[in-house]
Write a protein that holds these residues in place. Structure first.
Motif, PDB file in Angstrom:
ATOM      1  N   LYS A   1     -82.797  47.021  23.760  1.00 41.93           N
ATOM      2  CA  LYS A   1     -81.908  46.760  22.620  1.00 41.93           C
ATOM      3  C   LYS A   1     -80.544  47.420  22.839  1.00 41.93           C
ATOM      4  O   LYS A   1     -79.499  46.806  22.606  1.00 41.93           O
ATOM      5  N   ILE A   2     -80.557  48.656  23.293  1.00 39.27           N
ATOM      6  CA  ILE A   2     -79.313  49.386  23.554  1.00 39.27           C
ATOM      7  C   ILE A   2     -78.495  48.669  24.631  1.00 39.27           C
ATOM      8  O   ILE A   2     -77.291  48.493  24.498  1.00 39.27           O
ATOM      9  N   ALA A   3     -79.163  48.227  25.692  1.00 39.83           N
ATOM     10  CA  ALA A   3     -78.468  47.531  26.784  1.00 39.83           C
ATOM     11  C   ALA A   3     -77.841  46.230  26.295  1.00 39.83           C
ATOM     12  O   ALA A   3     -76.704  45.910  26.654  1.00 39.83           O
ATOM     13  N   LYS A   4     -78.555  45.481  25.454  1.00 41.82           N
ATOM     14  CA  LYS A   4     -78.027  44.214  24.937  1.00 41.82           C
ATOM     15  C   LYS A   4     -76.819  44.434  24.034  1.00 41.82           C
ATOM     16  O   LYS A   4     -75.963  43.572  23.922  1.00 41.82           O
ATOM     17  N   GLN A   5     -76.747  45.580  23.381  1.00 41.75           N
ATOM     18  CA  GLN A   5     -75.617  45.913  22.507  1.00 41.75           C
ATOM     19  C   GLN A   5     -74.378  46.292  23.307  1.00 41.75           C
ATOM     20  O   GLN A   5     -73.291  46.432  22.753  1.00 41.75           O
ATOM     21  N   GLY A   6     -74.543  46.507  24.616  1.00 44.21           N
ATOM     22  CA  GLY A   6     -73.405  46.856  25.456  1.00 44.21           C
ATOM     23  C   GLY A   6     -73.238  48.334  25.705  1.00 44.21           C
ATOM     24  O   GLY A   6     -72.277  48.745  26.349  1.00 44.21           O
ATOM     25  N   ASP A   7     -74.152  49.153  25.205  1.00 45.23           N
ATOM     26  CA  ASP A   7     -74.103  50.578  25.502  1.00 45.23           C
ATOM     27  C   ASP A   7     -74.981  50.866  26.718  1.00 45.23           C
ATOM     28  O   ASP A   7     -75.731  50.004  27.174  1.00 45.23           O
ATOM     29  N   THR A   8     -74.881  52.067  27.236  1.00 45.83           N
ATOM     30  CA  THR A   8     -75.700  52.474  28.371  1.00 45.83           C
ATOM     31  C   THR A   8     -76.922  53.222  27.857  1.00 45.83           C
ATOM     32  O   THR A   8     -76.779  54.286  27.252  1.00 45.83           O
ATOM     33  N   PRO A   9     -78.124  52.671  28.076  1.00 44.99           N
ATOM     34  CA  PRO A   9     -79.328  53.388  27.665  1.00 44.99           C
ATOM     35  C   PRO A   9     -79.727  54.428  28.710  1.00 44.99           C
ATOM     36  O   PRO A   9     -79.628  54.175  29.913  1.00 44.99           O
ATOM     37  N   VAL A  10     -80.135  55.592  28.239  1.00 47.80           N
ATOM     38  CA  VAL A  10     -80.540  56.680  29.125  1.00 47.80           C
ATOM     39  C   VAL A  10     -81.868  57.222  28.614  1.00 47.80           C
ATOM     40  O   VAL A  10     -81.960  57.653  27.465  1.00 47.80           O
ATOM     41  N   LEU A  11     -82.883  57.173  29.461  1.00 48.27           N
ATOM     42  CA  LEU A  11     -84.209  57.677  29.097  1.00 48.27           C
ATOM     43  C   LEU A  11     -84.353  59.142  29.500  1.00 48.27           C
ATOM     44  O   LEU A  11     -83.784  59.576  30.506  1.00 48.27           O
ATOM     45  N   VAL A  12     -85.147  59.874  28.731  1.00 45.50           N
ATOM     46  CA  VAL A  12     -85.489  61.254  29.038  1.00 45.50           C
ATOM     47  C   VAL A  12     -87.002  61.332  29.157  1.00 45.50           C
ATOM     48  O   VAL A  12     -87.723  60.936  28.231  1.00 45.50           O
ATOM     49  N   ALA A  13     -87.470  61.799  30.304  1.00 45.71           N
ATOM     50  CA  ALA A  13     -88.908  61.927  30.530  1.00 45.71           C
ATOM     51  C   ALA A  13     -89.247  63.379  30.845  1.00 45.71           C
ATOM     52  O   ALA A  13     -88.544  64.045  31.599  1.00 45.71           O
ATOM     53  N   LEU A  14     -90.314  63.852  30.232  1.00 44.17           N
ATOM     54  CA  LEU A  14     -90.837  65.194  30.494  1.00 44.17           C
ATOM     55  C   LEU A  14     -92.244  65.044  31.028  1.00 44.17           C
ATOM     56  O   LEU A  14     -93.079  64.370  30.405  1.00 44.17           O
ATOM     57  N   GLY A  15     -92.500  65.646  32.172  1.00 40.34           N
ATOM     58  CA  GLY A  15     -93.836  65.581  32.737  1.00 40.34           C
ATOM     59  C   GLY A  15     -94.300  64.163  33.023  1.00 40.34           C
ATOM     60  O   GLY A  15     -95.490  63.887  33.009  1.00 40.34           O
ATOM     61  N   GLY A  16     -93.372  63.248  33.246  1.00 42.46           N
ATOM     62  CA  GLY A  16     -93.740  61.892  33.639  1.00 42.46           C
ATOM     63  C   GLY A  16     -93.796  60.868  32.530  1.00 42.46           C
ATOM     64  O   GLY A  16     -93.969  59.688  32.798  1.00 42.46           O
ATOM     65  N   SER A  17     -93.646  61.289  31.272  1.00 39.75           N
ATOM     66  CA  SER A  17     -93.660  60.305  30.182  1.00 39.75           C
ATOM     67  C   SER A  17     -92.391  60.434  29.345  1.00 39.75           C
ATOM     68  O   SER A  17     -91.867  61.537  29.156  1.00 39.75           O
ATOM     69  N   THR A  18     -91.904  59.292  28.851  1.00 36.49           N
ATOM     70  CA  THR A  18     -90.647  59.305  28.109  1.00 36.49           C
ATOM     71  C   THR A  18     -90.812  59.975  26.752  1.00 36.49           C
ATOM     72  O   THR A  18     -91.838  59.855  26.097  1.00 36.49           O
ATOM     73  N   HIS A  19     -89.757  60.677  26.384  1.00 35.74           N
ATOM     74  CA  HIS A  19     -89.727  61.381  25.099  1.00 35.74           C
ATOM     75  C   HIS A  19     -88.526  60.992  24.257  1.00 35.74           C
ATOM     76  O   HIS A  19     -88.413  61.438  23.117  1.00 35.74           O
ATOM     77  N   GLY A  20     -87.621  60.181  24.819  1.00 32.92           N
ATOM     78  CA  GLY A  20     -86.472  59.788  24.042  1.00 32.92           C
ATOM     79  C   GLY A  20     -85.547  58.867  24.814  1.00 32.92           C
ATOM     80  O   GLY A  20     -85.667  58.708  26.023  1.00 32.92           O
ATOM     81  N   VAL A  21     -84.636  58.252  24.059  1.00 34.84           N
ATOM     82  CA  VAL A  21     -83.640  57.340  24.627  1.00 34.84           C
ATOM     83  C   VAL A  21     -82.293  57.653  23.982  1.00 34.84           C
ATOM     84  O   VAL A  21     -82.212  57.789  22.761  1.00 34.84           O
ATOM     85  N   PHE A  22     -81.276  57.789  24.791  1.00 34.83           N
ATOM     86  CA  PHE A  22     -79.906  57.953  24.315  1.00 34.83           C
ATOM     87  C   PHE A  22     -79.159  56.645  24.501  1.00 34.83           C
ATOM     88  O   PHE A  22     -79.403  55.914  25.464  1.00 34.83           O
ATOM     89  N   ALA A  23     -78.221  56.376  23.615  1.00 36.55           N
ATOM     90  CA  ALA A  23     -77.273  55.273  23.792  1.00 36.55           C
ATOM     91  C   ALA A  23     -75.907  55.903  24.019  1.00 36.55           C
ATOM     92  O   ALA A  23     -75.419  56.655  23.182  1.00 36.55           O
ATOM     93  N   VAL A  24     -75.313  55.622  25.171  1.00 35.04           N
ATOM     94  CA  VAL A  24     -74.012  56.191  25.510  1.00 35.04           C
ATOM     95  C   VAL A  24     -73.020  55.043  25.649  1.00 35.04           C
ATOM     96  O   VAL A  24     -73.294  54.056  26.331  1.00 35.04           O
ATOM     97  N   GLY A  25     -71.883  55.167  24.983  1.00 32.47           N
ATOM     98  CA  GLY A  25     -70.892  54.102  25.050  1.00 32.47           C
ATOM     99  C   GLY A  25     -69.486  54.645  24.922  1.00 32.47           C
ATOM    100  O   GLY A  25     -69.274  55.794  24.532  1.00 32.47           O
ATOM    101  N   ASP A  26     -68.557  53.813  25.284  1.00 28.36           N
ATOM    102  CA  ASP A  26     -67.140  54.152  25.172  1.00 28.36           C
ATOM    103  C   ASP A  26     -66.523  53.351  24.049  1.00 28.36           C
ATOM    104  O   ASP A  26     -66.781  52.149  23.915  1.00 28.36           O
TER     105      ASP A  26
END
Length: 131
Positions: A74-99
């Motif tokens: 969803k974040i990628a389709k909106q035109g922002d850069t999605p960034v996943l955060v994984a701890l110990g091999g499993s994801t714990h969150g997603v950031f949306a970074v944009g200009d």
């Protein structure tokens, strides 16, 4: 450790959301490796931490939950850069970074066009981001 603009944006956001965080010393990371265009990983307090694209997380033998995968897309389709955060091999969150486009940009671009300049964008970002 990271000097990448996305890393700087995430750290800045963390400080904005937690003003008291500026007085805290973040935990030290060991064995940090940054891979251009993919992500960064290392060890923090004995846990493997990976931050980056979905492909990067999966390449690190990580798992991406359905919820995080849907949000990432969803974040990628909106035109922002999605960034996943994984701890110990499993994801714990997603950031949306944009200009944000600077408010004066359209006027300046129009002036350049009026002077005969041809305007274009040279970018390494995904097409959705550039649009």
């Amino acid at each position: 450790h990271a000097t990448h603009p996305v890393a700087a944006a995430i750290v800045s956001y963390w400080h904005d959301c937690q003003p008291e965080a500026s007085a805290l010393t973040p935990p030290s990371a060991q064995s940090v490796e940054q891979v251009h265009g993919s992500g960064i990983h290392g060890w923090v307090d004995g846990k493997h931490v990976s931050v980056g694209s979905i492909d990067w997380i999966l390449d690190q033998n990580g798992s991406v939950s359905d919820q995080h995968r849907t949000l990432y897309q969803k974040i990628a389709k909106q035109g922002d850069t999605p960034v996943l955060v994984a701890l110990g091999g499993s994801t714990h969150g997603v950031f949306a970074v944009g200009d944000a486009i600077r408010p004066e940009a359209p006027v300046l671009l129009q002036r350049l066009k009026q002077r005969g300049w041809q305007i274009g964008i040279l970018s390494g970002d995904r097409q959705e981001v550039v649009n």
